[in-house]
Design an enzyme around this catalytic site. Sequence first.
Site: not given
Ligand code: NAD
Length: 418
Positions: A107
Amino acid sequence: MTLFAGPVFEMAKRQFHIIADHLEIPVDERERLLMPKRAIAVSCPIHMDDGRTAVFQGFRVQHHLTLGPAKGGTRFSANVDLGEIAALAIWMSWKCALAELPYGGGKGGVAVDPLSLSLRELENLSRRYMEEMIPFVGPRTDIMAPDMGTNEQVMAWFMDTYSMNKGVTIPEIVTGKPVGSGGTLGRREATGHGVAFLAFRALDRLGIEPSRATAIIQGFGNVGSHAALGLAARGVRVTGISDHTIALYDARGLDVKAAAAYAARHGVLKGFADAAAVSPRDLLTLPCDVLAPCAVERVIDGEIAAKLQCRVIAEGANGPTTPEADEALAQRKEIFVVPDILCNAGGVIVSYFEWVQDLQQYFWSRDEVMDKLERALDRSWSKVVERAEKDGVSTRTAAMAIGVERVREAKRARGLFP
Ligand code: NAD
């Protein structure tokens, strides 16, 4: 003394020791399994639009390399620190092992609010971060992907920077790239699609018809928006959504397609349906069938867990549920948890498909990708559910036990060098 500190790292450590106790792993073997193999911290100086030079701190943690190269996303977020990145790398290890991917966990992150940067500044920072990482990463060493605050465009800049340095195009250095630059069809929606797919498996197990079910989704970025769209596509009424700017709830259901289009245009949900605004913390405890936390870590704590009114928790985010909440959920047998390392594995599974396609320079159709993804998720789902039943443990313990065991077996078989 340890380099790694903070609440997220402590959580990953505590979760690991719960599993190690369950598997009766001797104390002297635990450190080798838990502590990261490598941690890299860099300073990234960049030109800002106003002529200043600003320096941002960047990190990369490679948890282990026993099963193959490290694999994991890169997070751009103001509060990123080494402890959080290490925790996320550790979780990636158990996730990849559970999905039987030939990867260790990695990461990375940069302590920056990406929304505070102009496009040019974001490009400067993305390129400089990758430039600093070049000695430590590679298609056979450590492969990056998007995470919170990064996207396909950032991956394209990472790939271009690495390739320019090597003098030849090397698409397999990152996954989650645009399809036109060696990315795979299906990667953009893979994580959210997987979250919805496994939420349906859980609903089915509880005898709840999707067309009669409701869902609340926290976080409306890549994962949350595609999870919402995937759930809505099979008739689930999405009653709540949120991002860092606003939380919305409407018992009659929200138009998630319109919300996704709005968020794509404006970057945030604020302004979409402000009349439906509720307190972000309250959103989690409103009645629904599926609660999908898809934003940040540790949002379901012991207090929230006691108040939840859902039937399924589908963990799109990494580490959304604290160990205290897990204890509370152990008393609430009516709630079925699809744990993060199972629930959001769709992202890394399709990243693996992207890497394989890049290495072979032979690309698959979207149907092929999605079909292979769903088969892979089904295999992991069955393993976890069977193990939880056989051992009489939670689905989280079962999922993590399978992941930790696989890494442990590989380390044992390879032995200790020298
Ligand atoms: P992203 O940046 O596309 O979106 C994040 C979202 O969360 C945004 O809408 C943001 O406004 C919102 N957010 C941030 N803080 C917040 C809060 N305190 N309360 C409510 N909403 C909040 O990120 P993503 O890629 O969608 O990742 C989201 C989660 O999923 C993370 O934990 C990430 O590690 C996990 N994840 C992502 C992937 C991937 O393929 N992108 C894969 C596995 C896990």
